[in-house]
Design a protein around this motif. Structure first.
Motif, short mmCIF file in Angstrom:
data_model
loop_
_atom_site.label_atom_id
_atom_site.label_comp_id
_atom_site.label_asym_id
_atom_site.label_seq_id
_atom_site.Cartn_x
_atom_site.Cartn_y
_atom_site.Cartn_z
N LEU A 144 0.82 -1.21 0.00
CA LEU A 144 0.00 0.00 0.00
C LEU A 144 0.86 1.26 0.00
CD1 LEU A 144 -2.86 -0.89 2.53
CD2 LEU A 144 -3.02 -0.79 0.05
N LEU A 145 1.94 1.23 0.75
CA LEU A 145 2.85 2.38 0.78
C LEU A 145 3.50 2.60 -0.58
CD1 LEU A 145 4.53 1.87 4.27
CD2 LEU A 145 3.13 3.83 3.59
N ALA A 146 3.90 1.50 -1.22
CA ALA A 146 4.57 1.60 -2.52
C ALA A 146 3.63 2.08 -3.61
CB ALA A 146 5.17 0.25 -2.90
N ALA A 147 2.33 1.82 -3.45
CA ALA A 147 1.36 2.17 -4.49
C ALA A 147 0.95 3.63 -4.46
CB ALA A 147 0.11 1.29 -4.35
N ARG A 148 1.28 4.35 -3.38
CA ARG A 148 0.85 5.75 -3.29
C ARG A 148 1.44 6.59 -4.42
NH1 ARG A 148 3.49 8.09 1.44
NH2 ARG A 148 5.02 6.50 0.95
N PRO A 149 0.61 7.40 -5.10
CA PRO A 149 1.18 8.34 -6.07
C PRO A 149 1.90 9.47 -5.34
CG PRO A 149 -1.19 8.67 -5.88
CD PRO A 149 -0.85 7.48 -5.03
N VAL A 150 3.17 9.63 -5.59
CA VAL A 150 3.95 10.68 -4.93
C VAL A 150 4.71 11.46 -5.99
CG1 VAL A 150 4.19 9.52 -2.70
CG2 VAL A 150 5.83 9.02 -4.51
N LEU A 205 -1.55 23.32 -6.55
CA LEU A 205 -1.88 21.94 -6.89
C LEU A 205 -0.79 20.98 -6.40
CD1 LEU A 205 -3.27 22.23 -10.55
CD2 LEU A 205 -4.58 21.81 -8.46
N LEU A 206 0.46 21.39 -6.56
CA LEU A 206 1.58 20.56 -6.10
C LEU A 206 1.57 20.43 -4.58
CD1 LEU A 206 4.38 21.90 -8.47
CD2 LEU A 206 3.47 19.58 -8.46
N ALA A 207 1.28 21.53 -3.89
CA ALA A 207 1.29 21.53 -2.43
C ALA A 207 0.16 20.68 -1.86
CB ALA A 207 1.19 22.95 -1.90
N ALA A 208 -0.92 20.49 -2.63
CA ALA A 208 -2.08 19.74 -2.15
C ALA A 208 -1.88 18.23 -2.22
CB ALA A 208 -3.32 20.13 -2.94
N VAL A 209 -0.86 17.77 -2.96
CA VAL A 209 -0.61 16.33 -3.06
C VAL A 209 -0.07 15.81 -1.73
CG1 VAL A 209 0.72 14.54 -4.26
CG2 VAL A 209 -0.18 16.50 -5.54
N PRO A 210 -0.66 14.74 -1.16
CA PRO A 210 -0.13 14.22 0.10
C PRO A 210 1.35 13.86 -0.05
CG PRO A 210 -2.27 13.24 -0.35
CD PRO A 210 -1.89 14.03 -1.57
N ILE A 250 -6.15 13.08 -18.56
CA ILE A 250 -6.86 14.11 -17.83
C ILE A 250 -6.96 13.71 -16.36
CG2 ILE A 250 -9.06 15.34 -17.59
CD1 ILE A 250 -9.50 14.85 -20.58
N GLY A 251 -6.64 14.62 -15.45
CA GLY A 251 -6.70 14.30 -14.03
C GLY A 251 -6.63 15.56 -13.18
N HIS A 252 -6.86 15.38 -11.88
CA HIS A 252 -6.73 16.51 -10.95
C HIS A 252 -5.55 16.32 -10.00
CE1 HIS A 252 -9.33 13.58 -8.74
NE2 HIS A 252 -8.51 13.90 -7.77
N ASP A 253 -4.92 15.14 -10.04
CA ASP A 253 -3.83 14.81 -9.12
C ASP A 253 -2.51 14.87 -9.87
OD1 ASP A 253 -2.04 13.73 -7.34
OD2 ASP A 253 -3.38 12.14 -6.65
N LEU A 254 -1.68 15.85 -9.54
CA LEU A 254 -0.41 16.02 -10.25
C LEU A 254 0.55 14.86 -10.00
CD1 LEU A 254 0.29 19.85 -10.05
CD2 LEU A 254 0.25 18.44 -12.11
N ALA A 255 0.38 14.13 -8.89
CA ALA A 255 1.25 12.97 -8.65
C ALA A 255 0.96 11.87 -9.65
CB ALA A 255 1.06 12.47 -7.22
N VAL A 256 -0.32 11.68 -10.01
CA VAL A 256 -0.69 10.70 -11.04
C VAL A 256 -0.25 11.19 -12.41
CG1 VAL A 256 -2.63 9.55 -12.18
CG2 VAL A 256 -2.62 9.80 -9.68
N LEU A 303 -3.33 16.71 -18.78
CA LEU A 303 -4.22 17.87 -18.68
C LEU A 303 -4.79 17.88 -17.27
CD1 LEU A 303 -5.75 20.25 -19.86
CD2 LEU A 303 -7.37 18.64 -20.88
N VAL A 304 -4.41 18.87 -16.46
CA VAL A 304 -4.71 18.84 -15.04
C VAL A 304 -5.42 20.12 -14.61
CG1 VAL A 304 -2.50 19.83 -14.33
CG2 VAL A 304 -3.71 18.34 -12.75
N GLY A 305 -6.29 19.97 -13.62
CA GLY A 305 -7.01 21.11 -13.08
C GLY A 305 -8.09 20.63 -12.13
N GLU A 306 -8.66 21.55 -11.37
CA GLU A 306 -9.74 21.20 -10.44
C GLU A 306 -11.04 20.96 -11.20
OE1 GLU A 306 -9.01 23.68 -6.46
OE2 GLU A 306 -9.02 24.94 -8.24
N SER A 307 -12.05 20.44 -10.50
CA SER A 307 -13.37 20.30 -11.09
C SER A 307 -13.87 21.67 -11.53
CB SER A 307 -14.35 19.71 -10.08
OG SER A 307 -13.98 18.40 -9.73
N GLY A 308 -14.42 21.71 -12.75
CA GLY A 308 -14.89 22.98 -13.27
C GLY A 308 -13.85 23.75 -14.04
N SER A 309 -12.64 23.18 -14.18
CA SER A 309 -11.58 23.89 -14.90
C SER A 309 -11.75 23.81 -16.41
CB SER A 309 -10.20 23.33 -14.51
OG SER A 309 -10.10 21.96 -14.89
N GLY A 310 -12.59 22.89 -16.90
CA GLY A 310 -12.82 22.77 -18.34
C GLY A 310 -12.09 21.63 -19.00
#
Length: 532
Positions: A250-256, A519-524, A476-482, A310-317
């Motif tokens: 589980l630890l290894a699978a985390r997107p970081v 966005l980068l700072a919000a990634v765990p 397309i995603g909202h998570d920059l780690a992914v 292509l990254v952004g929050e919900s509603g970014s288009g």
């Protein structure tokens, strides 16, 4: 003070043991994280411990006490009603289904206050306004009379937290409360719960499949697999010295963010060239019709054999861009060419051929697959529509080849979607998208609904397929780690506009815009909050 004490809790349904002798305790102002993949029994454990389990034929044994006085296992419905909402608050994963769509926010918050605190309607309304202000909902006075569908996902989750905390409960149960949210909203919800916990002294049980999230909220962790607690320890011990192989997985699978991406590639020809894309929607509201400008003059290029994230929050288009490229919406302005061929203006047979050349994989594989069609039928459909192969035998062989390509055995062809796991269904969706042999594959939040361990395997599959078949992706995603793991270039969007569009290595090393830095700072992070 121990708020919830669970000892030797077991759940059996028929002859099957769902939860096997699980014990844990959570103290005032502390958080216990319960983590595991889907089907591990983590939610079932908490539902049984709080008296909410209502599965037909379920038998619960063990002891669960609230505040050392109220026994929850085997309690009468009357006793449970007296503590649910009053002493135990619940925040579930999907606020869209947890909130009543027919009631205003004000009524949904005041309901428990009038029931458990015997407040007058006026006092309850005042308290509802205080709660909406406490959870940081913008314009709380106006929002009191709004309905759930008029809020964003993050705003609805804030309302759920307000409802859960309305009666100042001793215990808050948070069941995957941030899984469906953007990473920035997720970070805000985590911080909100921690602040409210500090202010009200609430004990929290936080359920998640992501150890990265658990690392930001929990003091102690229970790792579950197949209904068994395989590891229980303080958060730092789990991260620094995990004892069980499953915990290490589980630890290894985390997107970081620290995980290296694919790196730069040699110059390649442009496959997709989008210039000045503009999309608007007419929407109806209580005050009349208005226009939402979803995409504003966006331009980008994707090189053949590479991935544009292509990254952004919900509603970014970002999903509207995908909808325009696949013909699901008609743009107001702009051009797009695929290997020199026009994408937007084609008609008739040329339009159908263009649809074949651009494949699409959606976020929810269960919703995108026909529940009445077997896997072989779903995968073969593009082969029939676009006449990629002729004859039943040829289609059967091609379906087998596609299943093998995505790492599924041939016998899966005879199964229905409900007989597959989430990761297996997404592999089928990828096989179906590849059946038409597209030039470009659009992956619209294709791993967002999956457990992190399943997500990691799907990302590895996509990377392998790109290497073997020279595929071109719009990820397309909202998570920059992914996004980091697959992307050669990254386009950041906000409120319909392109904020940054640069090579991935440059953007992650030196983000130019504050929004990208947010966005980068919000990634765990890789290390838990307790280590800071």
């Amino acid at each position: 003070m121990t708020v919830l004490n669970v000892q030797d809790l077991s759940v059996r349904i028929g002859a099957r043991t769902i939860v096997d002798s699980v014990s844990f305790a959570v103290e005032r102002e502390k958080t216990v994280g319960i983590v595991g993949e889907s089907g591990s029994g983590k939610t079932m454990t908490v539902l049984a411990a709080t008296g909410l389990l209502d599965a037909p034929g379920a038998r619960v044994s063990g002891v669960s006490t609230l505040g050392g006085e109220v026994h929850l296992v085997g309690a009468t419905p009357k006793a449970l009603r007296s503590v649910h909402g009053a002493r135990i608050g619940f925040v579930f994963q999907d606020p869209g289904t947890s909130l009543n769509p027919l009631l205003t926010l004000e009524r949904q918050i005041t309901e428990s206050l009038e029931t458990h605190r015997n407040l007058t309607r006026r006092a309850a309304n005042d308290r509802a306004l205080e709660l909406l202000e406490a959870v940081g909902l913008p314009e709380p006075q106006m929002r009191l009379h709004a309905y759930p569908h008029q809020l964003s996902g993050g705003q609805r989750q804030r309302v759920m937290i307000a409802i859960a905390l309305a009666c100042d409960p001793e215990l808050l149960i948070a069941d995957e409360p941030t899984t469906a949210l953007d990473v920035t909203t997720q970070a805000q919800i985590i911080e909100l719960v921690r602040t409210l916990q500090r202010d009200f002294g609430t004990a929290v049980v936080w359920i998640s499949h992501d150890l990265g999230v658990i690392g930001q909220v929990a003091d102690d962790v229970t790792v579950m697999r197949n209904g068994i607690a395989v590891e229980q320890a303080p958060i730092m011990a789990v991260f620094d010295n995990p004892r069980d192989d499953y915990t290490r997985d589980l630890l290894a699978a985390r997107p970081v963010l620290e995980r290296a991406g694919p790196g730069p590639v040699a110059d390649a020809e442009t496959l997709l060239d989008v210039d000045g894309l503009d999309v608007s929607f007419a929407v109806s509201s209580p005050v009349g019709r208005s226009t939402v400008h979803a995409v504003k003059d966006v331009s980008f290029r994707i090189r053949r054999g590479t991935t544009l994230g292509l990254v952004g929050e919900s509603g970014s288009g970002k999903s509207t861009v995908a909808a325009a490229l696949t013909g699901l919406v008609t743009p107001d302005a702009g051009t797009a060419t695929l290997a020199g061929d026009d994408v937007f203006s084609v008609k008739g047979r040329a339009a159908r051929d263009m649809r074949r050349r651009i494949g699409l994989v959606f976020q929810d594989p269960f919703a995108s697959l026909n529940p009445r069609a077997r896997v072989d039928t779903s995968i073969a459909e593009p082969l029939v529509v676009h006449k990629v192969v002729d004859g039943k035998d040829a289609r059967h062989r091609r379906v087998g080849e596609l299943l093998d390509l995505v790492g599924l055995p041939a016998e899966f062809a005879q199964r229905y979607p409900h007989e597959l796991s989430g990761g297996q269904r997404q592999r089928v969706s990828i096989a179906r998208a590849l059946a038409a042999e597209p030039d470009l594959l659009i992956l619209d939040e294709a791993t967002a609904s999956l457990d992190v361990s399943v997500q990691a395997r799907v990302l590895e599959l996509l990377s392998r397929l790109q290497s073997e078949l020279a595929l071109t992706y719009l990820l397309i995603g909202h998570d920059l780690a992914v996004i980091r793991q697959l992307s050669h270039d990254v386009l950041v969007m906000r409120a319909g506009e392109a904020v940054e569009n640069r090579p991935a290595d440059d953007l992650f090393a030196h983000p130019e815009q504050q929004y990208t830095r947010d966005l980068l700072a919000a990634v765990p992070p890789r290390t838990p909050r307790a280590a800071v």
